[in-house]
Design an enzyme around this catalytic site. Sequence first.
Site, PDB file in Angstrom:
ATOM      1  N   GLU A  47       0.821  -1.211   0.000  1.00 51.73           N
ATOM      2  CA  GLU A  47       0.000   0.000   0.000  1.00 51.73           C
ATOM      3  C   GLU A  47       0.857   1.265   0.000  1.00 51.73           C
ATOM      4  O   GLU A  47       0.529   2.247  -0.668  1.00 51.73           O
ATOM      5  CB  GLU A  47      -0.945   0.006   1.211  1.00 51.73           C
ATOM      6  CG  GLU A  47      -2.081  -0.992   1.123  1.00 51.73           C
ATOM      7  CD  GLU A  47      -3.018  -0.718  -0.042  1.00 51.73           C
ATOM      8  OE1 GLU A  47      -3.050   0.416  -0.568  1.00 51.73           O
ATOM      9  OE2 GLU A  47      -3.739  -1.654  -0.446  1.00 51.73           O
ATOM     10  N   TYR A 130      -6.330   6.068   5.073  1.00 52.89           N
ATOM     11  CA  TYR A 130      -6.495   5.103   3.985  1.00 52.89           C
ATOM     12  C   TYR A 130      -5.673   3.836   4.236  1.00 52.89           C
ATOM     13  O   TYR A 130      -6.194   2.706   4.169  1.00 52.89           O
ATOM     14  CB  TYR A 130      -6.093   5.709   2.638  1.00 52.89           C
ATOM     15  CG  TYR A 130      -5.919   4.648   1.580  1.00 52.89           C
ATOM     16  CD1 TYR A 130      -7.030   4.050   0.987  1.00 52.89           C
ATOM     17  CD2 TYR A 130      -4.651   4.193   1.222  1.00 52.89           C
ATOM     18  CE1 TYR A 130      -6.881   3.039   0.056  1.00 52.89           C
ATOM     19  CE2 TYR A 130      -4.490   3.179   0.284  1.00 52.89           C
ATOM     20  CZ  TYR A 130      -5.610   2.606  -0.293  1.00 52.89           C
ATOM     21  OH  TYR A 130      -5.448   1.600  -1.200  1.00 52.89           O
ATOM     22  N   ASP A 148      -9.230   6.486  -0.743  1.00 55.08           N
ATOM     23  CA  ASP A 148      -8.187   7.299  -1.371  1.00 55.08           C
ATOM     24  C   ASP A 148      -8.778   7.988  -2.592  1.00 55.08           C
ATOM     25  O   ASP A 148      -9.992   7.994  -2.795  1.00 55.08           O
ATOM     26  CB  ASP A 148      -6.972   6.443  -1.734  1.00 55.08           C
ATOM     27  CG  ASP A 148      -7.265   5.420  -2.833  1.00 55.08           C
ATOM     28  OD1 ASP A 148      -8.443   5.275  -3.234  1.00 55.08           O
ATOM     29  OD2 ASP A 148      -6.312   4.778  -3.310  1.00 55.08           O
TER      30      ASP A 148
END
Length: 354
Positions: A47, A130, A148
């Site tokens: 991520e 997020y 996001d």
Amino acid sequence: MIFMKNNVKENQILIDCILLLLIWYDTHKRDLPWRRDQDAYHIWISEIMLQQTRVEAVIDYYNRFIQEIPNVKTLATISEDQLLKLWQGLGYYSRARNLQKAAKQLLQEGKDVLPSTYTELLKLPGIGTYTAGAIASIAYQEKVPAVDGNVLRVITRILGNYDDIADPKTKTKYENLLKPYMPEKESGNFNQAMMELGATICIPNGLPRCNICPVASICCANQKGLIAMLPVKTKKQKRKTISKVVFVFCYENEYAIQKRPAHGLLASLYEFPNIDCSMDLNEVKEYLNNQDISYKKISPLGKYKHIFTHLEWEMDGYFIDLNQKNNTYIWVTLEEMSTKYSLPTAFSKILKDI
């Protein structure tokens, strides 16, 4: 689920959206290396890498990173130079530094794995709402959204809303809106389905592929012809342009590099010596003479450009064959430059040309 009472139509759209996306994701999700398990560390690394970077560009970096730095303890103890070398080419190097800061914090707290809750994850450097939502929902099945820019684009189109997705308040609004709807035991899959839809169908640049979208039948933007108008996003501030002269000093197949300051843009990375200005060949010769730098030959390399988020470098490169080394710099071979020292992408075209 707890349903909102103020907008019955919106309730139904979100409920239908979740069901349709979960079915679609189950059969259409891409086979990505970080999806092959639910390891929180793997999800975290992927991520962070995926911020500001395309999936296709991340895969090889991710595989190398996990091979070299397989866990929190290794991440906390690896040298910064080694870490940045592994990150070289991904850009936004503060992401890598924050990964290491978080790992060190965990070890200081006597932990060698990531926390299992959204709230605790938010306490780590570099982890915002997020990323915390993605890790908590995918690895630990916590019922939290992961919102996001991709998700904001998707959800505002589906709901037909004109909220400015560049406004931080909009992100908070949709995190609060989605949270009550997160499905039991499927929150991670729903978050990934939203990401997948935004990356492959409801794309950021160009027309969305509405003809194969699993939620086209309930998407307000699609039904009302608002695709070209949504999402609403205010324009970014105009980039500042800086002119640079980049010196590629060479002496007997060794090249001069220097380390950038520990703070600020491209902190602690290595670079070719450079100054902020614009010079032609005669001005470069005059500058070198004034600096008492003795050279055999100067060859212009050409013009280069590198774009950062809020900044643009316009660079003139000069290859300078020296008569002797200048001890001000670090002297390395091309092999050492490519294997040991991390030069940012801004200088990659110059490196390629030499």
